[in-house]
Write a protein that holds these residues in place. Structure first.
Motif, PDB file in Angstrom:
ATOM      1  N   ILE A  55      75.712 -13.197   5.228  1.00  0.00           N
ATOM      2  CA  ILE A  55      76.137 -14.205   4.250  1.00  0.00           C
ATOM      3  C   ILE A  55      76.733 -15.419   4.954  1.00  0.00           C
ATOM      4  CG2 ILE A  55      77.875 -14.677   2.470  1.00  0.00           C
ATOM      5  CD1 ILE A  55      77.278 -11.770   1.474  1.00  0.00           C
ATOM      6  N   GLY A  58      74.018 -17.383   6.371  1.00  0.00           N
ATOM      7  CA  GLY A  58      73.310 -18.053   5.292  1.00  0.00           C
ATOM      8  C   GLY A  58      74.055 -19.258   4.751  1.00  0.00           C
ATOM      9  N   LEU A  59      75.368 -19.208   4.774  1.00  0.00           N
ATOM     10  CA  LEU A  59      76.150 -20.364   4.343  1.00  0.00           C
ATOM     11  C   LEU A  59      75.979 -21.526   5.313  1.00  0.00           C
ATOM     12  CD1 LEU A  59      79.331 -18.554   3.075  1.00  0.00           C
ATOM     13  CD2 LEU A  59      77.958 -20.151   1.729  1.00  0.00           C
ATOM     14  N   PRO A  62      70.745 -21.941   5.051  1.00  0.00           N
ATOM     15  CA  PRO A  62      70.095 -21.115   4.035  1.00  0.00           C
ATOM     16  C   PRO A  62      68.782 -20.464   4.481  1.00  0.00           C
ATOM     17  CG  PRO A  62      70.837 -23.183   3.087  1.00  0.00           C
ATOM     18  CD  PRO A  62      71.046 -23.277   4.571  1.00  0.00           C
ATOM     19  N   LEU A  65      68.587 -16.776   4.763  1.00  0.00           N
ATOM     20  CA  LEU A  65      68.573 -15.934   3.568  1.00  0.00           C
ATOM     21  C   LEU A  65      67.230 -15.941   2.839  1.00  0.00           C
ATOM     22  CD1 LEU A  65      72.065 -16.909   2.087  1.00  0.00           C
ATOM     23  CD2 LEU A  65      71.484 -14.902   3.443  1.00  0.00           C
ATOM     24  N   LEU A  78      67.492 -14.947  -3.033  1.00  0.00           N
ATOM     25  CA  LEU A  78      68.182 -16.228  -2.997  1.00  0.00           C
ATOM     26  C   LEU A  78      67.645 -17.148  -4.091  1.00  0.00           C
ATOM     27  CD1 LEU A  78      70.135 -18.149  -1.497  1.00  0.00           C
ATOM     28  CD2 LEU A  78      68.174 -18.848  -0.117  1.00  0.00           C
ATOM     29  N   ALA A  81      71.261 -22.238  -2.398  1.00  0.00           N
ATOM     30  CA  ALA A  81      72.244 -22.261  -1.309  1.00  0.00           C
ATOM     31  C   ALA A  81      72.392 -23.707  -0.895  1.00  0.00           C
ATOM     32  CB  ALA A  81      71.803 -21.396  -0.140  1.00  0.00           C
ATOM     33  N   ILE A  87      76.353 -19.853  -2.428  1.00  0.00           N
ATOM     34  CA  ILE A  87      75.107 -19.102  -2.491  1.00  0.00           C
ATOM     35  C   ILE A  87      75.025 -18.489  -3.884  1.00  0.00           C
ATOM     36  CG2 ILE A  87      73.836 -17.089  -1.651  1.00  0.00           C
ATOM     37  CD1 ILE A  87      75.264 -17.452   1.032  1.00  0.00           C
ATOM     38  N   GLY A  89      72.459 -15.773  -5.955  1.00  0.00           N
ATOM     39  CA  GLY A  89      71.328 -14.866  -5.863  1.00  0.00           C
ATOM     40  C   GLY A  89      71.192 -14.036  -7.121  1.00  0.00           C
TER      41      GLY A  89
END
Length: 135
Positions: A55, A58-59, A62, A65, A78, A81, A87, A89
């Motif tokens: 996570i 991904g922040l 993106p 993710l 996803l 983001a 995020i 989902g």
């Protein structure tokens, strides 16, 4: 994190239990990003280290993710983001909103029966509050 700040964050247990865990959001957690520690959460709701790491990556980007992400052993695709703070989902039954402040990560799980945008807004507003208060 100083003990005074940690005490302040721990006082959010009642907020999670009384406000976030309402009809819209039924599980929520707040993580201290400086120690990767669970600061506050709904009963038996937590991230595994690999979930937290994915996570956070991904922040920051993106693209990490694209194949989805997991929270508390629940997989999500996803939806959105922003590459910095949030995020969003979902899977067939649930939605997941995640917001990062300077020092904290806020996570909320909600049913898809609820308005996914409204649930996301609740989590993002909590993140805004923490950012405005230097957390």
């Amino acid at each position: 994190m100083t003990s005074k700040k940690k005490e302040f964050i721990c006082n959010w247990n009642s907020y999670i239990n009384d406000l976030l865990v309402c009809e819209e959001i039924f599980k929520a957690a707040i993580y201290d990003l400086y120690g990767n520690n669970l600061a506050s959460s709904h009963y038996l709701f937590y991230l595994k280290f690999g979930e937290l790491k994915a996570i956070l990556e991904g922040l920051n980007g993106p693209d990490h993710l694209q194949n989805g992400f997991s929270v508390n052993d629940i997989s999500f695709e996803l939806c959105k983001a922003d590459g910095k703070f949030g995020i969003l989902g979902q899977n067939k039954e649930l939605g997941c909103s995640i917001c990062k402040s300077r020092k904290l990560l806020i996570i909320g799980i909600h049913t898809k029966d609820e308005n996914i945008e409204m649930c996301n807004e609740i989590i993002m507003k909590l993140g805004d509050f923490f950012r405005e208060n230097n957390f």
